[in-house]
Design an enzyme around this catalytic site. Structure first.
Site, PDB file in Angstrom:
ATOM      1  N   PHE A 127       0.862  -0.960  -0.041  1.00 62.34           N
ATOM      2  CA  PHE A 127      -0.097  -0.308  -0.286  1.00 62.34           C
ATOM      3  C   PHE A 127       0.531   1.403  -0.192  1.00 62.34           C
ATOM      4  N   GLY A 128       0.694   2.133  -1.164  1.00 59.98           N
ATOM      5  CA  GLY A 128       1.983   2.897  -1.273  1.00 59.98           C
ATOM      6  C   GLY A 128       1.171   4.849  -1.342  1.00 59.98           C
ATOM      7  N   THR A 130       2.877   6.721   1.592  1.00 57.86           N
ATOM      8  CA  THR A 130       3.701   7.826   2.232  1.00 57.86           C
ATOM      9  C   THR A 130       5.038   8.038   1.092  1.00 57.86           C
ATOM     10  N   PRO A 132       9.146  10.589   0.333  1.00 56.70           N
ATOM     11  CA  PRO A 132       9.546  10.936   0.810  1.00 56.70           C
ATOM     12  C   PRO A 132       9.686  12.508   1.954  1.00 56.70           C
ATOM     13  N   TRP A 160       8.715   3.598   2.557  1.00 55.70           N
ATOM     14  CA  TRP A 160       8.478   3.459   3.879  1.00 55.70           C
ATOM     15  C   TRP A 160       7.389   2.585   2.944  1.00 55.70           C
ATOM     16  N   ARG A 244      -5.524   0.162  11.548  1.00 58.40           N
ATOM     17  CA  ARG A 244      -5.430   1.008  12.736  1.00 58.40           C
ATOM     18  C   ARG A 244      -6.255  -0.084  13.751  1.00 58.40           C
ATOM     19  N   ASP A 337      12.839  -2.988  31.775  1.00 61.30           N
ATOM     20  CA  ASP A 337      13.530  -3.034  32.821  1.00 61.30           C
ATOM     21  C   ASP A 337      13.791  -3.999  34.699  1.00 61.30           C
ATOM     22  N   GLU A 364       1.028   4.706  10.524  1.00 57.54           N
ATOM     23  CA  GLU A 364      -0.850   4.362  10.615  1.00 57.54           C
ATOM     24  C   GLU A 364      -1.388   5.809  11.334  1.00 57.54           C
ATOM     25  N   THR A 366       0.693   9.216  13.384  1.00 59.12           N
ATOM     26  CA  THR A 366       1.863   9.591  14.515  1.00 59.12           C
ATOM     27  C   THR A 366       1.202   9.532  15.733  1.00 59.12           C
TER      28      THR A 366
HETATM   29  P1  TGC Z   1      -8.380  16.416   6.130  1.00 56.03           P
HETATM   30  O1  TGC Z   1      -9.368  17.537   5.534  1.00 56.03           O
HETATM   31  O2  TGC Z   1      -8.908  16.133   7.128  1.00 56.03           O
HETATM   32  O3  TGC Z   1      -9.488  15.028   5.479  1.00 56.03           O
HETATM   33  C1  TGC Z   1      -9.517  15.005   4.407  1.00 56.03           C
HETATM   34  C2  TGC Z   1     -11.012  14.136   3.222  1.00 56.03           C
HETATM   35  O4  TGC Z   1     -10.435  12.711   4.523  1.00 56.03           O
HETATM   36  C3  TGC Z   1     -12.283  12.695   5.758  1.00 56.03           C
HETATM   37  N1  TGC Z   1     -10.970  11.684   6.461  1.00 56.03           N
HETATM   38  C4  TGC Z   1     -11.639  10.865   6.405  1.00 56.03           C
HETATM   39  N2  TGC Z   1     -12.177   9.780   6.260  1.00 56.03           N
HETATM   40  C5  TGC Z   1     -12.111   8.692   6.480  1.00 56.03           C
HETATM   41  N3  TGC Z   1     -11.603   7.721   7.781  1.00 56.03           N
HETATM   42  C6  TGC Z   1     -10.384   8.439   8.567  1.00 56.03           C
HETATM   43  N4  TGC Z   1      -9.679   8.294   9.269  1.00 56.03           N
HETATM   44  C7  TGC Z   1     -10.886  10.484   8.157  1.00 56.03           C
HETATM   45  N5  TGC Z   1     -10.194  11.556   8.020  1.00 56.03           N
HETATM   46  C8  TGC Z   1     -10.669  12.497   7.389  1.00 56.03           C
HETATM   47  C9  TGC Z   1     -12.176  13.901   5.889  1.00 56.03           C
HETATM   48  O5  TGC Z   1     -13.535  14.502   6.526  1.00 56.03           O
HETATM   49  C10 TGC Z   1     -12.466  14.640   4.560  1.00 56.03           C
HETATM   50  O6  TGC Z   1     -12.977  14.359   3.728  1.00 56.03           O
HETATM   51  P2  TGC Z   1     -13.433  14.981   2.440  1.00 56.03           P
HETATM   52  O7  TGC Z   1     -15.176  14.347   2.147  1.00 56.03           O
HETATM   53  O8  TGC Z   1     -14.469  16.160   3.496  1.00 56.03           O
HETATM   54  O9  TGC Z   1     -13.012  15.135   1.226  1.00 56.03           O
HETATM   55  O10 TGC Z   1      -7.365  16.372   5.380  1.00 56.03           O
HETATM   56  P3  TGC Z   1      -6.016  16.595   6.374  1.00 56.03           P
HETATM   57  O11 TGC Z   1      -5.233  16.765   4.382  1.00 56.03           O
HETATM   58  O12 TGC Z   1      -6.230  18.088   7.256  1.00 56.03           O
HETATM   59  O13 TGC Z   1      -5.361  15.538   6.711  1.00 56.03           O
HETATM   60  C11 TGC Z   1      -6.051  14.819   7.672  1.00 56.03           C
HETATM   61  C12 TGC Z   1      -5.195  13.891   8.932  1.00 56.03           C
HETATM   62  C13 TGC Z   1      -3.018  14.243   8.873  1.00 56.03           C
HETATM   63  C14 TGC Z   1      -5.705  13.577  10.247  1.00 56.03           C
HETATM   64  C15 TGC Z   1      -4.632  12.033   8.050  1.00 56.03           C
HETATM   65  O14 TGC Z   1      -3.723  12.915   6.757  1.00 56.03           O
HETATM   66  C16 TGC Z   1      -3.964  11.374   8.295  1.00 56.03           C
HETATM   67  O15 TGC Z   1      -4.616  10.269   9.297  1.00 56.03           O
HETATM   68  N6  TGC Z   1      -2.626  11.394   8.637  1.00 56.03           N
HETATM   69  C17 TGC Z   1      -1.678  10.761   8.478  1.00 56.03           C
HETATM   70  C18 TGC Z   1      -0.888   9.669   7.769  1.00 56.03           C
HETATM   71  C19 TGC Z   1      -1.052   8.664   7.789  1.00 56.03           C
HETATM   72  O16 TGC Z   1      -1.470   7.732   8.662  1.00 56.03           O
HETATM   73  N7  TGC Z   1      -0.394   7.646   6.939  1.00 56.03           N
HETATM   74  C20 TGC Z   1      -0.433   6.114   6.840  1.00 56.03           C
HETATM   75  C21 TGC Z   1       0.181   5.781   6.221  1.00 56.03           C
HETATM   76  S1  TGC Z   1       0.241   3.361   5.899  1.00 56.03           S
HETATM   77  C22 TGC Z   1       1.048   2.878   6.873  1.00 56.03           C
HETATM   78  O17 TGC Z   1       1.435   3.705   7.837  1.00 56.03           O
HETATM   79  C23 TGC Z   1       0.864   1.575   6.968  1.00 56.03           C
HETATM   80  S2  TGC Z   1       1.676   1.052   8.036  1.00 56.03           S
HETATM   81  C24 TGC Z   1       2.463  -0.679   8.319  1.00 56.03           C
HETATM   82  C25 TGC Z   1       0.863  -1.234   8.590  1.00 56.03           C
HETATM   83  O18 TGC Z   1      -0.284  -1.178   9.171  1.00 56.03           O
HETATM   84  O19 TGC Z   1       1.573  -1.895   9.141  1.00 56.03           O
HETATM   85  P1  FAD Z   2       6.508  13.505   9.732  1.00 58.40           P
HETATM   86  O1  FAD Z   2       5.113  13.270   9.271  1.00 58.40           O
HETATM   87  O2  FAD Z   2       7.926  13.459   9.357  1.00 58.40           O
HETATM   88  O3  FAD Z   2       6.587  13.380  11.315  1.00 58.40           O
HETATM   89  C1  FAD Z   2       7.728  13.673  12.186  1.00 58.40           C
HETATM   90  C2  FAD Z   2       7.026  13.713  13.709  1.00 58.40           C
HETATM   91  O4  FAD Z   2       6.811  15.712  13.701  1.00 58.40           O
HETATM   92  C3  FAD Z   2       6.116  13.232  14.431  1.00 58.40           C
HETATM   93  O5  FAD Z   2       6.343  13.007  15.638  1.00 58.40           O
HETATM   94  C4  FAD Z   2       5.155  13.646  13.978  1.00 58.40           C
HETATM   95  O6  FAD Z   2       4.144  13.264  14.915  1.00 58.40           O
HETATM   96  C5  FAD Z   2       5.178  15.178  14.417  1.00 58.40           C
HETATM   97  N1  FAD Z   2       4.671  15.535  13.632  1.00 58.40           N
HETATM   98  C6  FAD Z   2       3.915  15.741  12.129  1.00 58.40           C
HETATM   99  N2  FAD Z   2       3.108  16.667  12.185  1.00 58.40           N
HETATM  100  C7  FAD Z   2       2.860  17.762  12.889  1.00 58.40           C
HETATM  101  C8  FAD Z   2       1.338  18.580  14.012  1.00 58.40           C
HETATM  102  N3  FAD Z   2       1.161  18.753  12.268  1.00 58.40           N
HETATM  103  N4  FAD Z   2       1.497  18.319  14.447  1.00 58.40           N
HETATM  104  C9  FAD Z   2       2.351  17.932  15.375  1.00 58.40           C
HETATM  105  N5  FAD Z   2       3.400  17.411  14.941  1.00 58.40           N
HETATM  106  C10 FAD Z   2       3.318  16.981  14.021  1.00 58.40           C
HETATM  107  N6  FAD Z   2       3.086   4.461   4.654  1.00 58.40           N
HETATM  108  C11 FAD Z   2       2.877   3.792   4.136  1.00 58.40           C
HETATM  109  O7  FAD Z   2       2.384   4.469   2.544  1.00 58.40           O
HETATM  110  N7  FAD Z   2       2.649   2.488   3.855  1.00 58.40           N
HETATM  111  C12 FAD Z   2       3.574   1.559   3.950  1.00 58.40           C
HETATM  112  O8  FAD Z   2       3.050   0.111   3.773  1.00 58.40           O
HETATM  113  C13 FAD Z   2       4.429   2.268   4.916  1.00 58.40           C
HETATM  114  N8  FAD Z   2       4.981   0.804   6.500  1.00 58.40           N
HETATM  115  C14 FAD Z   2       5.435   1.694   6.889  1.00 58.40           C
HETATM  116  C15 FAD Z   2       6.830   0.653   7.669  1.00 58.40           C
HETATM  117  C16 FAD Z   2       7.766   1.267   8.567  1.00 58.40           C
HETATM  118  C17 FAD Z   2       8.439   0.176   9.602  1.00 58.40           C
HETATM  119  C18 FAD Z   2       7.494   2.839   8.777  1.00 58.40           C
HETATM  120  C19 FAD Z   2       8.309   3.099   9.781  1.00 58.40           C
HETATM  121  C20 FAD Z   2       6.153   3.485   8.380  1.00 58.40           C
HETATM  122  C21 FAD Z   2       6.078   3.247   7.391  1.00 58.40           C
HETATM  123  N9  FAD Z   2       5.431   4.056   6.638  1.00 58.40           N
HETATM  124  C22 FAD Z   2       4.258   3.250   5.637  1.00 58.40           C
HETATM  125  C23 FAD Z   2       5.275   5.403   6.920  1.00 58.40           C
HETATM  126  C24 FAD Z   2       4.320   5.719   8.111  1.00 58.40           C
HETATM  127  O9  FAD Z   2       3.385   5.984   7.518  1.00 58.40           O
HETATM  128  C25 FAD Z   2       4.657   7.255   8.450  1.00 58.40           C
HETATM  129  O10 FAD Z   2       6.254   7.204   8.623  1.00 58.40           O
HETATM  130  C26 FAD Z   2       4.128   7.781   9.028  1.00 58.40           C
HETATM  131  O11 FAD Z   2       2.722   8.172   8.644  1.00 58.40           O
HETATM  132  C27 FAD Z   2       4.904   9.795   9.899  1.00 58.40           C
HETATM  133  O12 FAD Z   2       5.769  10.269   8.814  1.00 58.40           O
HETATM  134  P2  FAD Z   2       6.946  10.772   8.492  1.00 58.40           P
HETATM  135  O13 FAD Z   2       7.799   9.107   8.930  1.00 58.40           O
HETATM  136  O14 FAD Z   2       7.192  10.839   6.966  1.00 58.40           O
HETATM  137  O15 FAD Z   2       6.550  11.001  10.323  1.00 58.40           O
END
Ligand code: TGC
Ligand code: FAD
Length: 385
Positions: A127-128, A130, A132, A160, A244, A337, A364, A366
């Site tokens: 799932f892509g 994120t 850089p 990532w 999540r 610990d 998923e 922070t």
């Molecule tokens: P924002 O304007 O708040 O929202 C955009 C649109 O999305 C809707 N929305 C949601 N819909 C469904 N579920 C949610 N949890 C939602 N949160 C928001 C929102 O209502 C809006 O809809 P519309 O109709 O108005 O367009 O968006 P924003 O750009 O301000 O960002 C909000 C924020 C910061 C919460 C969001 O960008 C976020 O969650 N950032 C974190 C990124 C993240 O979690 N990345 C994960 C990548 S994948 C991964 O890490 C896999 S790890 C591997 C494993 O799982 O083991």
């Molecule tokens: P940044 O967004 O740069 O954040 C750095 C610090 O700043 C954090 O402490 C954060 O909380 C803080 N910060 C950022 N914005 C704010 C704000 N507005 N207010 C306060 N604090 C803030 N992504 C995918 O898409 N698919 C995957 O399969 C996937 N797998 C992963 C596997 C691993 C092992 C790891 C480490 C990461 C993976 N990720 C994946 C990426 C992951 O989702 C991101 O690392 C995560 O969303 C945070 O982004 P970042 O690392 O760029 O940190």
């Protein structure tokens, strides 16, 4: 350790799903994990046997998926992460992220082609989202999908990405449309010219998990590779909700593994003429650990009932992700610990869980991002930027 009799809140089917996965992890994964953690590899060969337990796509109905309730799905993740966060991650990405994306936003042909194969672990997915320069704020992504005759041309870099180099198909999120302002999902198959995955090395966390960069250079995909029902960042975020949810349960498994190891250790390690479990400061830690795990389980169970009732809101998921990961990290640190010098050895599981949980706190969404989601729900004011 079940001070609040939480076991009584589980039904017979839920217990039986949990016990089957627990047994599998104990018998088939635990003997392998230390070597894979040391070598930075993942035992992909166990995936079909996990699939036979109904692990992949357990939350989905049809297409060879088990269609289980929210508690059973959570318990599956708990037992996988009791083994290692990397094992739960592997399943989260395949199942919660990619199968959800295809099920929710794909065509009938996508579902027929991919879901049964992903459920059986005959194929793997990543799932892509994120990039850089865009982690917490994926809406800024630079990856584009330019419309051309009969398809799209994708350019960009994803970073990532769990399972990146082992995936047969990547769900890639890219900006498209005339102003490149609409985020949509695409299925990019392994081997498509211009598409490559490079593994990230040097990780001190999630070592038994494959993490890669995805590079897309003029990657041509067909019109039919667009997930047609995807429409904006909210589609990607909808998949994240499911993943999540799995983490909320998963980290309880990691925390329990650390707690149980530390408790056993404390009962047998003698210092100052008595088992260290008999010293008040050690008991204080054990009690804090047990209390936080118990509360985390109750939070997860309540969330499961909201989810099964179709009422769950993103802020509720954020609250539990933030809380449960934080307490799991605290539990792992206290366990380490209690185990003194032995707590840093990989003869024990605790240090591995502790290092993994540092990633779980970041990915998923922070800890800070989930805190701000809850803050926004409470105040009505977004404080992200
Ligand atoms: P924002 O304007 O708040 O929202 C955009 C649109 O999305 C809707 N929305 C949601 N819909 C469904 N579920 C949610 N949890 C939602 N949160 C928001 C929102 O209502 C809006 O809809 P519309 O109709 O108005 O367009 O968006 P924003 O750009 O301000 O960002 C909000 C924020 C910061 C919460 C969001 O960008 C976020 O969650 N950032 C974190 C990124 C993240 O979690 N990345 C994960 C990548 S994948 C991964 O890490 C896999 S790890 C591997 C494993 O799982 O083991
Ligand atoms: P940044 O967004 O740069 O954040 C750095 C610090 O700043 C954090 O402490 C954060 O909380 C803080 N910060 C950022 N914005 C704010 C704000 N507005 N207010 C306060 N604090 C803030 N992504 C995918 O898409 N698919 C995957 O399969 C996937 N797998 C992963 C596997 C691993 C092992 C790891 C480490 C990461 C993976 N990720 C994946 C990426 C992951 O989702 C991101 O690392 C995560 O969303 C945070 O982004 P970042 O690392 O760029 O940190």
């Amino acid at each position: 350790m079940d001070l609040y009799a939480n076991e009584q809140l589980l039904g017979p089917e839920e217990r039986s799903v949990r016990d089957a996965v627990r047994q599998f992890v104990k018998a088939e994964f635990m003997p392998l994990v230390r070597r894979h953690h040391r070598e930075g590899t993942f035992p992909i060969e166990i995936a079909p046997r996990l699939a036979a337990l109904g692990v992949f796509g357990a939350h989905l109905k049809g297409y060879g998926c088990a269609g289980l309730g929210a508690v059973s799905c959570g318990l599956i993740m708990q037992e996988l992460e009791r083994g290692d966060s990397g094992l739960r991650s592997f399943a989260s990405v395949q199942s919660s992220l990619c199968m959800t994306a295809i099920h929710q936003f794909g065509t009938e042909a996508h579902k027929q082609e991919w879901l049964p194969r992903l459920a059986k672990a005959e194929r793997f997915a990543c799932f892509g989202l994120t990039e850089p320069d865009f982690g917490s704020n994926p809406s800024g992504m630079r990856t584009t999908a330019r419309e051309v005759n009969g398809g799209y041309v994708l350019n960009g870099t994803k970073m990532w990405i769990t399972n990146g180099s082992i995936a047969d198909v990547a769900v890639v999120w890219a900006k498209t449309g005339p102003g490149a302002d609409s985020i949509r999902g695409f299925l990019v198959r392994k081997g498509t010219p211009g598409f490559s995955a490079r593994d990230i090395h040097g990780k001190f966390s999630m070592r038994a998990s494959i993490t890669s960069d995805l590079v897309l250079e003029d990657v041509r995909v067909d019109e039919g590779d667009l997930l047609p029902a995807s429409n904006g960042l909210k589609s990607a975020l909808a998949c994240l909700n499911q993943a999540r949810y799995g983490i909320i349960w998963g980290v309880i498994g990691a925390a329990r593994a650390c707690f149980e190891e530390a408790l056993d250790y404390a009962k047998t390690r003698v210092q100052f003429s008595r088992p260290i479990a008999g010293h008040q400061l050690v008991q204080e830690k054990l009690v804090r650990m047990a209390t936080e795990i118990t509360k985390a389980e109750l939070l997860a169970l309540r969330l499961a009932s909201l989810k099964d009732g179709g009422q769950v809101r993103p802020a509720q998921i954020s609250l539990a992700k933030m809380n449960n990961v934080e307490i799991a990290l605290d539990v792992a640190r206290m366990a380490r610990d209690i185990m003194g010098a032995n707590g840093i050895l990989d003869d024990y599981q605790t240090i591995r869980h502790l290092l993994n949980l540092e990633t779980v706190k970041t990915y998923e969404g922070t800890h800070n991002i989930h805190l701000l989601v809850v803050g926004q729900a409470l105040t009505g004011i977004g404080a992200f930027d």
